[in-house]
Structures are given as C-alpha cells and as structure tokens.
Write an enzyme that holds these catalytic residues in place. Structure first.
Site, PDB file in Angstrom:
ATOM      1  N   SER A   1      51.090  42.592  55.303  1.00  0.00           N
ATOM      2  CA  SER A   1      49.843  42.513  56.066  1.00  0.00           C
ATOM      3  C   SER A   1      48.669  42.848  55.163  1.00  0.00           C
ATOM      4  CB  SER A   1      49.875  43.488  57.238  1.00  0.00           C
ATOM      5  OG  SER A   1      48.569  43.625  57.758  1.00  0.00           O
TER       6      SER A   1
ATOM      7  N   HIS B   1      50.563  37.893  56.092  1.00  0.00           N
ATOM      8  CA  HIS B   1      50.175  38.192  57.477  1.00  0.00           C
ATOM      9  C   HIS B   1      48.701  38.595  57.482  1.00  0.00           C
ATOM     10  CE1 HIS B   1      51.106  39.552  61.612  1.00  0.00           C
ATOM     11  NE2 HIS B   1      50.307  40.572  61.368  1.00  0.00           N
TER      12      HIS B   1
ATOM     13  N   ASP C   1      45.599  39.797  59.776  1.00  0.00           N
ATOM     14  CA  ASP C   1      45.256  40.423  61.058  1.00  0.00           C
ATOM     15  C   ASP C   1      43.787  40.200  61.385  1.00  0.00           C
ATOM     16  OD1 ASP C   1      47.724  41.819  61.898  1.00  0.00           O
ATOM     17  OD2 ASP C   1      47.486  42.825  59.962  1.00  0.00           O
TER      18      ASP C   1
ATOM     19  N   MET D   1      40.837  40.901  63.912  1.00  0.00           N
ATOM     20  CA  MET D   1      40.458  41.878  64.947  1.00  0.00           C
ATOM     21  C   MET D   1      38.976  41.752  65.280  1.00  0.00           C
ATOM     22  SD  MET D   1      42.381  45.168  63.352  1.00  0.00           S
ATOM     23  CE  MET D   1      44.148  45.195  63.070  1.00  0.00           C
TER      24      MET D   1
ATOM     25  N   HIS E   1      47.567  36.470  62.769  1.00  0.00           N
ATOM     26  CA  HIS E   1      47.792  37.261  63.986  1.00  0.00           C
ATOM     27  C   HIS E   1      46.433  37.534  64.629  1.00  0.00           C
ATOM     28  CE1 HIS E   1      49.158  41.479  65.640  1.00  0.00           C
ATOM     29  NE2 HIS E   1      48.783  40.652  66.598  1.00  0.00           N
TER      30      HIS E   1
ATOM     31  N   MET F   1      44.053  39.103  67.123  1.00  0.00           N
ATOM     32  CA  MET F   1      43.847  40.210  68.069  1.00  0.00           C
ATOM     33  C   MET F   1      42.399  40.100  68.549  1.00  0.00           C
ATOM     34  SD  MET F   1      45.899  43.112  65.947  1.00  0.00           S
ATOM     35  CE  MET F   1      45.850  42.139  64.440  1.00  0.00           C
TER      36      MET F   1
ATOM     37  N   MET G   1      55.132  43.839  68.733  1.00  0.00           N
ATOM     38  CA  MET G   1      54.313  44.903  68.158  1.00  0.00           C
ATOM     39  C   MET G   1      55.074  46.225  68.311  1.00  0.00           C
ATOM     40  SD  MET G   1      51.632  43.517  66.910  1.00  0.00           S
ATOM     41  CE  MET G   1      50.980  45.091  66.339  1.00  0.00           C
TER      42      MET G   1
ATOM     43  N   GLY H   1      45.687  47.238  66.227  1.00  0.00           N
ATOM     44  CA  GLY H   1      44.333  47.657  65.890  1.00  0.00           C
ATOM     45  C   GLY H   1      44.220  48.370  64.553  1.00  0.00           C
ATOM     46  N   PHE H   2      45.284  49.032  64.156  1.00  0.00           N
ATOM     47  CA  PHE H   2      45.220  49.816  62.922  1.00  0.00           C
ATOM     48  C   PHE H   2      46.545  49.773  62.170  1.00  0.00           C
ATOM     49  CE2 PHE H   2      42.372  51.670  66.032  1.00  0.00           C
ATOM     50  CZ  PHE H   2      41.177  51.681  65.331  1.00  0.00           C
ATOM     51  N   GLY H   3      46.457  49.844  60.848  1.00  0.00           N
ATOM     52  CA  GLY H   3      47.645  50.011  60.031  1.00  0.00           C
ATOM     53  C   GLY H   3      48.005  51.487  59.953  1.00  0.00           C
ATOM     54  N   GLY H   4      49.153  51.754  59.376  1.00  0.00           N
ATOM     55  CA  GLY H   4      49.528  53.136  59.097  1.00  0.00           C
ATOM     56  C   GLY H   4      50.012  53.956  60.278  1.00  0.00           C
TER      57      GLY H   4
ATOM     58  N   ASP I   1      56.056  43.939  63.828  1.00  0.00           N
ATOM     59  CA  ASP I   1      54.799  44.310  63.163  1.00  0.00           C
ATOM     60  C   ASP I   1      54.383  45.717  63.598  1.00  0.00           C
ATOM     61  OD1 ASP I   1      52.286  44.371  61.989  1.00  0.00           O
ATOM     62  OD2 ASP I   1      51.430  42.809  63.283  1.00  0.00           O
ATOM     63  N   GLY I   2      54.276  46.605  62.602  1.00  0.00           N
ATOM     64  CA  GLY I   2      53.766  47.945  62.864  1.00  0.00           C
ATOM     65  C   GLY I   2      54.760  49.030  62.485  1.00  0.00           C
ATOM     66  N   GLY I   3      54.391  49.818  61.494  1.00  0.00           N
ATOM     67  CA  GLY I   3      55.260  50.922  61.088  1.00  0.00           C
ATOM     68  C   GLY I   3      56.558  50.483  60.441  1.00  0.00           C
TER      69      GLY I   3
ATOM     70  N   GLY J   1      52.370  46.459  56.188  1.00  0.00           N
ATOM     71  CA  GLY J   1      51.076  46.671  55.545  1.00  0.00           C
ATOM     72  C   GLY J   1      51.133  47.837  54.587  1.00  0.00           C
TER      73      GLY J   1
HETATM   74  C1  DX5 Z   1      48.234  46.280  63.500  1.00  0.00           C
HETATM   75  C2  DX5 Z   1      48.476  45.048  62.694  1.00  0.00           C
HETATM   76  C3  DX5 Z   1      49.510  45.196  61.672  1.00  0.00           C
HETATM   77  C4  DX5 Z   1      49.221  46.252  60.629  1.00  0.00           C
HETATM   78  C5  DX5 Z   1      50.527  46.814  60.206  1.00  0.00           C
HETATM   79  O1  DX5 Z   1      47.391  45.985  64.548  1.00  0.00           O
HETATM   80  O2  DX5 Z   1      48.854  43.969  63.537  1.00  0.00           O
HETATM   81  O3  DX5 Z   1      49.804  43.954  61.054  1.00  0.00           O
HETATM   82  O4  DX5 Z   1      48.547  45.754  59.515  1.00  0.00           O
HETATM   83  O5  DX5 Z   1      50.304  47.871  59.352  1.00  0.00           O
HETATM   84  P1  DX5 Z   1      51.449  48.918  58.988  1.00  0.00           P
HETATM   85  O6  DX5 Z   1      52.574  48.127  58.351  1.00  0.00           O
HETATM   86  O7  DX5 Z   1      50.788  49.854  58.056  1.00  0.00           O
HETATM   87  O8  DX5 Z   1      51.891  49.559  60.272  1.00  0.00           O
HETATM   88 ZN    ZN Z   2      49.592  42.088  62.620  1.00  0.00          ZN
END
Ligand code: DX5
Ligand code: ZN
Length: 235
Positions: A25, A50, A52, A54, A83, A85, A154, A159-162, A192-194, A214
């Site tokens: 991502s 990927h 994102d 937003m 993706h 959002m 998801m 909305g956020f990475g990490g 996607d996510g974590g 990501g």
């Molecule tokens: C979150 C995004 C993800 C995000 C994942 O809304 O859709 O694609 O970048 O980030 P990580 O892998 O750090 O959870």
């Molecule tokens: Zn995503």
C-alpha cells in the site's frame, strides 16, 4: 482418498499452500518521493500496487486522487489496485480508469447502487472489486458476485495505516472463500489492514490470496526482504 489434495470447482486448492499476491500500500510510502517509491517497490517484487484513495468524508483522512495515479502510472507496469474510500464513488470511476487503474474497488456504503457501480467499472474495461468494512456482512456482496473480480476484507477500519489486525475478520474471510468457491469462478480474496509476516499466514489459511501491506513493506528499509518475509510466512 481424504489426505490427497482436493480441487474445488474454482480450482482453488485448500490443501496446498498458495503463494499469495503481495500488494504493497502506497499510503505508507514517502510521499515526497512517490515516483521513486513506486519504481523501488516494483523492483522489490511487488505483484500489485495498492493505491488508497481517501476523501476526508467517507473516511477521516485525505490521500490523493486520479492526477497522482496518472503520474505514477508512467513509472511501472505492475497492476494498479485502486481502493476507493470515497463517497460518492460513481462520479470518479471514469477518472480513475483513465488514470490507469487496472482494478477499482469500492465500498457498498459509498453509494446507493453497488450493482450499477460494478457494471460501470466493468464497462470501463477494468476489474471490479467490493470492499467490506469490519462491520459489513458478507451478504453485502452475495448478489453481485457475477460482476465482482475481487472481494477485499478490511481487517482494520479504513482511513489510516499502521493499525492492528482485527482477528474477527478471519471467519469472514473463510465465509467468503466458501461463497467464492461455490460460484465456480475465480474471484480474488484480498485482505487489507495490519497485515504483517505474523498475521499473513492466518489470512491465507482462511482463504485469502492477495495481501495488502503498507507499514510492513513501505515502512521497512529493505522492501524486497519485507515482501519476501510476508510471502514466506504466508506460504
Ligand atoms: C487503510 C488502507 C490500507 C492501509 C494499510 O484504510 O486501506 O491499505 O494502507 O496499512 P497497514 O498495512 O499499515 O495496516
Ligand atoms: Zn487499502
């Protein structure tokens, strides 16, 4: 014989480890050097990129739009997995298609007519994906599977990475795998996510075949090693 691998109608083989596709991502990349980051991740072995999108409305964060996607399209040939959002999504589908998206995914909550949105994406010549938030049931996609090339689960709130992986999504992935297999069609099942080398294996065991990561890739210094670690842990 029960110990032999069994092929289901879609050709997906539950008893042989699959090699997952890895889709880093871009959200976790260095935004001051996006072009170089895209080239670096493709050279490091990413299967897809990927992206994102937003809008600060559907999700509480703003990232980038089709102009940036178009600029990055010149830097690599790997598939662009966009993706969305954003809400509404329909007015922007053509712009992302023209910008060079290969696959466009959207959330059922982003508009009143998911079926029509998927038809639009297909009519633009692109693959179409449906994204399920952690609280969105699998039934949201059940009646549009014939228009769906990918289902994205998801495993964090978008909305956020990490963020930390939400374990309750594993049973949803397994339910979707059964639903996909019953169609006899190939539909990608993405998470996607974590996603990290630690959580990747349970995603694959539940039936996923594409992993978005990501922080676990762009957040690391050695991209090739990070991708290999996730791929290796999952296989
Ligand atoms: C979150 C995004 C993800 C995000 C994942 O809304 O859709 O694609 O970048 O980030 P990580 O892998 O750090 O959870
Ligand atoms: Zn995503």
């Amino acid at each position: 014989m029960p110990w032999l691998p069994r092929r289901n109608p879609s050709g997906y083989n539950r008893f042989v480890p699959v090699s997952p596709l890895i889709a880093p991502s871009l959200l976790a990349a260095d935004f001051s050097r996006l072009g170089e980051e895209v080239e670096a991740i493709a050279a490091a072995g990413a299967d897809w990129l990927h992206l994102d999108i937003m809008d600060g409305h559907f999700v509480p964060n703003i990232s980038f739009g089709p102009v940036v996607v178009k600029a990055l399209r010149k830097r690599t040939t790997i598939p662009f997995d966009v993706h969305l959002m954003i809400a509404p999504a329909d007015p922007y589908l053509a712009a992302f298609a023209e910008a060079g998206a290969d696959l466009i995914s959207l959330h059922p909550e982003a508009g009143p007519h998911l079926h029509r949105s998927l038809q639009t994406i297909r009519a633009l010549g692109k693959k179409a994906g449906v994204v399920l938030n952690p609280a969105t049931p699998v039934e949201a996609v059940a009646h549009v599977l014939d228009l769906t090339d990918l289902i994205l689960v998801m495993s964090v709130n978008p909305g956020f990475g990490g963020q930390s992986f939400i374990e309750s999504q594993l049973s949803k992935i397994a339910a979707l795998r059964r639903m996909i297999d019953a169609t006899g069609r190939h539909i990608h099942l993405q998470v996607d996510g974590g996603v990290t080398a630690k959580t990747a294996r349970s995603c694959i065991e539940a039936g996923a075949d594409v992993l978005v990561a990501g922080t676990a890739v762009f957040g690391q210094t050695d991209y090739a090693a990070a991708i290999a670690a996730i791929r290796g842990a999952a296989a």
